[in-house]
Design a protein around this motif. Structure first.
Motif, PDB file in Angstrom:
ATOM      1  N   GLU A 229       0.856  -1.171   0.024  1.00  0.00           N
ATOM      2  CA  GLU A 229       0.034  -0.014  -0.136  1.00  0.00           C
ATOM      3  C   GLU A 229       0.907   1.178   0.021  1.00  0.00           C
ATOM      4  N   THR A 230       1.871   1.306   0.537  1.00  0.00           N
ATOM      5  CA  THR A 230       3.033   2.366   0.443  1.00  0.00           C
ATOM      6  C   THR A 230       3.262   2.548  -0.915  1.00  0.00           C
ATOM      7  N   GLU A 231       3.468   1.560  -1.793  1.00  0.00           N
ATOM      8  CA  GLU A 231       3.741   1.949  -3.443  1.00  0.00           C
ATOM      9  C   GLU A 231       2.735   2.533  -3.878  1.00  0.00           C
ATOM     10  N   ARG A 232       1.465   1.877  -3.767  1.00  0.00           N
ATOM     11  CA  ARG A 232       0.353   2.423  -4.449  1.00  0.00           C
ATOM     12  C   ARG A 232       0.231   3.981  -4.020  1.00  0.00           C
ATOM     13  N   ALA A 233       0.282   4.307  -2.535  1.00  0.00           N
ATOM     14  CA  ALA A 233       0.075   5.474  -2.139  1.00  0.00           C
ATOM     15  C   ALA A 233       1.062   6.395  -3.148  1.00  0.00           C
ATOM     16  N   LYS A 234       2.228   5.912  -3.065  1.00  0.00           N
ATOM     17  CA  LYS A 234       3.351   6.882  -3.667  1.00  0.00           C
ATOM     18  C   LYS A 234       2.735   7.064  -5.265  1.00  0.00           C
ATOM     19  N   GLY A 235       2.533   6.217  -5.983  1.00  0.00           N
ATOM     20  CA  GLY A 235       2.101   6.219  -7.370  1.00  0.00           C
ATOM     21  C   GLY A 235       0.840   7.089  -7.560  1.00  0.00           C
ATOM     22  N   LEU A 236      -0.044   7.140  -6.710  1.00  0.00           N
ATOM     23  CA  LEU A 236      -1.262   7.530  -6.878  1.00  0.00           C
ATOM     24  C   LEU A 236      -0.920   9.443  -6.616  1.00  0.00           C
ATOM     25  N   ALA A 237      -0.147   9.476  -5.496  1.00  0.00           N
ATOM     26  CA  ALA A 237       0.488  10.860  -5.377  1.00  0.00           C
ATOM     27  C   ALA A 237       1.090  11.570  -6.348  1.00  0.00           C
ATOM     28  N   LEU A 238       1.724  10.634  -7.355  1.00  0.00           N
ATOM     29  CA  LEU A 238       2.516  11.364  -8.453  1.00  0.00           C
ATOM     30  C   LEU A 238       1.627  11.556  -9.673  1.00  0.00           C
ATOM     31  N   GLY A 239       0.324  11.255  -9.321  1.00  0.00           N
ATOM     32  CA  GLY A 239      -0.725  11.327 -10.335  1.00  0.00           C
ATOM     33  C   GLY A 239      -1.406  10.408 -11.165  1.00  0.00           C
ATOM     34  N   ALA A 240      -0.901   8.995 -10.756  1.00  0.00           N
ATOM     35  CA  ALA A 240      -1.541   7.901 -11.558  1.00  0.00           C
ATOM     36  C   ALA A 240      -3.139   7.941 -11.153  1.00  0.00           C
ATOM     37  N   ASP A 241      -3.823   7.340 -12.130  1.00  0.00           N
ATOM     38  CA  ASP A 241      -5.106   7.171 -11.906  1.00  0.00           C
ATOM     39  C   ASP A 241      -5.608   6.098 -11.221  1.00  0.00           C
ATOM     40  N   LYS A 242      -4.706   4.866 -11.267  1.00  0.00           N
ATOM     41  CA  LYS A 242      -4.981   3.601 -10.637  1.00  0.00           C
ATOM     42  C   LYS A 242      -3.466   3.036 -10.542  1.00  0.00           C
ATOM     43  N   PHE A 243      -3.239   2.149  -9.353  1.00  0.00           N
ATOM     44  CA  PHE A 243      -2.235   1.382  -9.181  1.00  0.00           C
ATOM     45  C   PHE A 243      -2.779   0.075  -8.714  1.00  0.00           C
ATOM     46  N   LEU A 244      -2.422  -1.016  -9.809  1.00  0.00           N
ATOM     47  CA  LEU A 244      -2.847  -2.333  -9.902  1.00  0.00           C
ATOM     48  C   LEU A 244      -1.942  -3.310  -9.768  1.00  0.00           C
ATOM     49  N   PHE A 245      -2.280  -4.442  -9.103  1.00  0.00           N
ATOM     50  CA  PHE A 245      -1.156  -5.486  -8.859  1.00  0.00           C
ATOM     51  C   PHE A 245      -1.653  -6.660  -9.639  1.00  0.00           C
ATOM     52  N   ARG A 246      -0.584  -7.328 -10.165  1.00  0.00           N
ATOM     53  CA  ARG A 246      -0.630  -8.536 -10.835  1.00  0.00           C
ATOM     54  C   ARG A 246      -0.710  -9.826  -9.787  1.00  0.00           C
ATOM     55  N   PRO A 247      -1.108 -10.827  -9.912  1.00  0.00           N
ATOM     56  CA  PRO A 247      -1.767 -11.038 -11.323  1.00  0.00           C
ATOM     57  C   PRO A 247      -3.330 -10.703 -11.154  1.00  0.00           C
ATOM     58  N   MET A 248      -3.802 -10.246 -12.500  1.00  0.00           N
ATOM     59  CA  MET A 248      -5.202  -9.674 -12.545  1.00  0.00           C
ATOM     60  C   MET A 248      -6.033 -10.527 -13.596  1.00  0.00           C
ATOM     61  N   GLU A 249      -7.094 -10.633 -13.621  1.00  0.00           N
ATOM     62  CA  GLU A 249      -8.050 -11.338 -14.550  1.00  0.00           C
ATOM     63  C   GLU A 249      -8.234 -10.433 -15.883  1.00  0.00           C
ATOM     64  N   PRO A 250      -7.885 -11.051 -16.799  1.00  0.00           N
ATOM     65  CA  PRO A 250      -8.048 -10.024 -18.255  1.00  0.00           C
ATOM     66  C   PRO A 250      -9.187  -9.080 -18.009  1.00  0.00           C
ATOM     67  N   GLN A 251     -10.286  -9.799 -17.993  1.00  0.00           N
ATOM     68  CA  GLN A 251     -11.784  -8.646 -17.955  1.00  0.00           C
ATOM     69  C   GLN A 251     -11.440  -7.661 -16.954  1.00  0.00           C
TER      70      GLN A 251
END
Length: 268
Positions: A229-251
């Motif tokens: 969650e620390t990495e997610r917060a950093k990415g969003l603070a820099l302007g990312a709309d979403k910060f997603l984790f693999r693996p993720m279902e294609p749909q």
């Protein structure tokens, strides 16, 4: 009901690519990483089709096909060899062994599903096709996604999904290539890895957001390494709309992309 496809493959990258493509087309996928597990899974699930690697340790594809054809419960199942060998002598050996067909490596995502469709029961193909409908927004307005990742298999996975749904995909193997592509035009969305050989995604998004022409382009991080969650917060603070984790279902990935394109929902 969608067709069930058993994929027997010991290379994790090849297996991931095939599974990703098949699931994107709404097939039900079973996997096995060696011949013994493949035979066990085939007996348990009775799939509609089997994709089988040839070169595997302990039990190779030729041994697998012999066991399948000797088993009266499984002998009816079409089996396609997946092989890096494509010489005429190899293809003849594959056919003589009892395989119904073969696909050569490296797999071409654009052709892969078409290559296997002819071996599936017609009813399963019709059902599978009818359930696979591209989002209306993509059909009406073809948009461009820049995919940035230093791993070729991840680029292939994203491309195979997005192109099928009508997106135009620009692929960049690393930040340097991505920055070169952005000099030539503005995409509708950027999908980027975080940890790459030539830098990290945080430096990349800083570059993107510093350019007036790119500031409003939706930006999604998709990572399998920076998964806290620390990495997610950093990415969003820099302007990312979403910060997603693999693996993720294609749909699910497709829905996330669509949501960003439409600017709906909170950043996450």
């Amino acid at each position: 009901m969608s067709a069930t496809i058993l994929t027997i493959e010991d290379n994790p990258d090849n297996l991931a690519l095939m599974v990703y493509i098949l699931e994107a087309f709404d097939f039900r996928v079973e996997t096995a990483t060696d011949g013994h597990k493949g035979l066990e899974t085939a007996s348990r699930v009775n799939p509609d089709l089997i994709l089988c690697d040839i070169q595997m340790p302990e039990m190779d594809g030729y041994q697998v096909i012999r066991h399948l054809k000797d088993d009266t419960r499984l002998a009816h199942i079409p089996v396609i060899a997946v092989t890096a060998f494509a010489m005429e002598a190899d293809s003849q050996k594959i056919k003589r062994a009892g395989f119904d067909g073969y696909i050569t490596k490296p797999i071409e995502p654009e052709d892969f599903v078409e290559q296997i469709r002819t071996f599936l029961p017609s009813a399963k193909v019709r059902n599978q096709e009818s359930s696979f409908v591209a989002p209306a927004s993509v059909e009406q307005n073809k948009k461009t996604v820049l995919v940035v990742d230093d791993q070729p298999v991840n680029l292939e996975l994203a491309t195979s999904l997005l192109e099928h749904y009508g997106y135009r995909v620009l692929r960049a193997q690393g930040m340097k290539k991505a920055r070169m592509i952005l000099r030539d035009g503005v995409p509708d969305l950027i999908l980027s890895d975080v940890c790459m050989d030539d830098g990290n995604g945080y430096d990349f998004i800083r570059v993107v957001k510093a350019e007036p022409a790119l500031q409003d382009v939706p930006f999604i991080f998709l990572t399998s390494t920076a998964i806290c969650e620390t990495e997610r917060a950093k990415g969003l603070a820099l302007g990312a709309d979403k910060f997603l984790f693999r693996p993720m279902e294609p749909q699910q990935l497709l829905r996330e992309v669509e949501q960003c394109m439409n600017r709906n929902g909170p950043r996450q």
